[in-house]
Design an enzyme around this catalytic site. Sequence first.
Site, PDB file in Angstrom:
ATOM      1  N   CYS A 155      64.458  43.119  52.870  1.00 42.02           N
ATOM      2  CA  CYS A 155      64.357  43.293  51.741  1.00 42.02           C
ATOM      3  C   CYS A 155      63.532  42.102  51.100  1.00 42.02           C
ATOM      4  O   CYS A 155      62.695  42.191  50.343  1.00 42.02           O
ATOM      5  CB  CYS A 155      65.717  43.295  50.886  1.00 42.02           C
ATOM      6  SG  CYS A 155      66.944  44.548  51.535  1.00 42.02           S
ATOM      7  N   CYS A 203      63.690  52.505  54.865  1.00 39.93           N
ATOM      8  CA  CYS A 203      64.531  52.702  53.672  1.00 39.93           C
ATOM      9  C   CYS A 203      63.885  53.532  52.537  1.00 39.93           C
ATOM     10  O   CYS A 203      64.772  54.056  51.503  1.00 39.93           O
ATOM     11  CB  CYS A 203      65.220  51.388  53.053  1.00 39.93           C
ATOM     12  SG  CYS A 203      63.898  50.297  52.398  1.00 39.93           S
ATOM     13  N   CYS A 263      66.747  48.674  46.760  1.00 39.81           N
ATOM     14  CA  CYS A 263      68.470  48.346  46.842  1.00 39.81           C
ATOM     15  C   CYS A 263      68.432  46.933  46.058  1.00 39.81           C
ATOM     16  O   CYS A 263      67.362  46.221  45.457  1.00 39.81           O
ATOM     17  CB  CYS A 263      68.510  47.944  48.226  1.00 39.81           C
ATOM     18  SG  CYS A 263      67.925  46.638  48.773  1.00 39.81           S
ATOM     19  N   ASP A 306      62.292  52.105  49.965  1.00 36.44           N
ATOM     20  CA  ASP A 306      62.188  50.944  48.890  1.00 36.44           C
ATOM     21  C   ASP A 306      60.738  50.716  48.553  1.00 36.44           C
ATOM     22  O   ASP A 306      60.125  50.456  49.646  1.00 36.44           O
ATOM     23  CB  ASP A 306      62.979  49.770  49.010  1.00 36.44           C
ATOM     24  CG  ASP A 306      64.330  49.965  49.041  1.00 36.44           C
ATOM     25  OD1 ASP A 306      64.874  51.547  48.794  1.00 36.44           O
ATOM     26  OD2 ASP A 306      65.348  49.294  49.259  1.00 36.44           O
TER      27      ASP A 306
HETATM   28 FE1  FES Z   1      65.166  48.507  52.136  1.00 37.53          FE
HETATM   29 FE2  FES Z   1      66.572  46.713  50.451  1.00 37.53          FE
HETATM   30  S1  FES Z   1      67.371  48.511  51.892  1.00 37.53           S
HETATM   31  S2  FES Z   1      64.289  46.744  50.905  1.00 37.53           S
END
Ligand code: FES
Length: 125
Positions: free
Chosen positions: A104, A35, A60, A37
Amino acid sequence: MALYSEKVMDHFRNPRNVGVLEDANGVGTVGNAKCGDIMKMYLKIEDDIVKDVKFETFGCGSAIASSSMATELIKGKPVEEARQLTNKAVAEALDGLPDYKMHCSVLAQEAIEAALADYESRQES
Ligand code: FES
């Protein structure tokens, strides 16, 4: 049922312990390649206690809520307790996360682990 619990929304909208800890003695950065992040955790440890903790999360809402809750769970706690914090405990404290958002909370656990590893490596030198 709402997708996100009220606690997730609260910690997303009003994250606790956001920012940089200038005098941190343990810093860890982790990311999720899928993702994209990124989470950075700062720890100030004294006498084996997590005296202070801050985070910066570029990610996110669930990642922000997870890091916020994770900091609350380890603040003021012995290092040993912080070391044992699991992503499941973070998600449970948030009253749950959707399955596809569990990673996450994993990021929050890993960021704390990385910061603790950094702290330990500084003790050895
Ligand atoms: Fe990857 Fe939340 S979508 S950490």
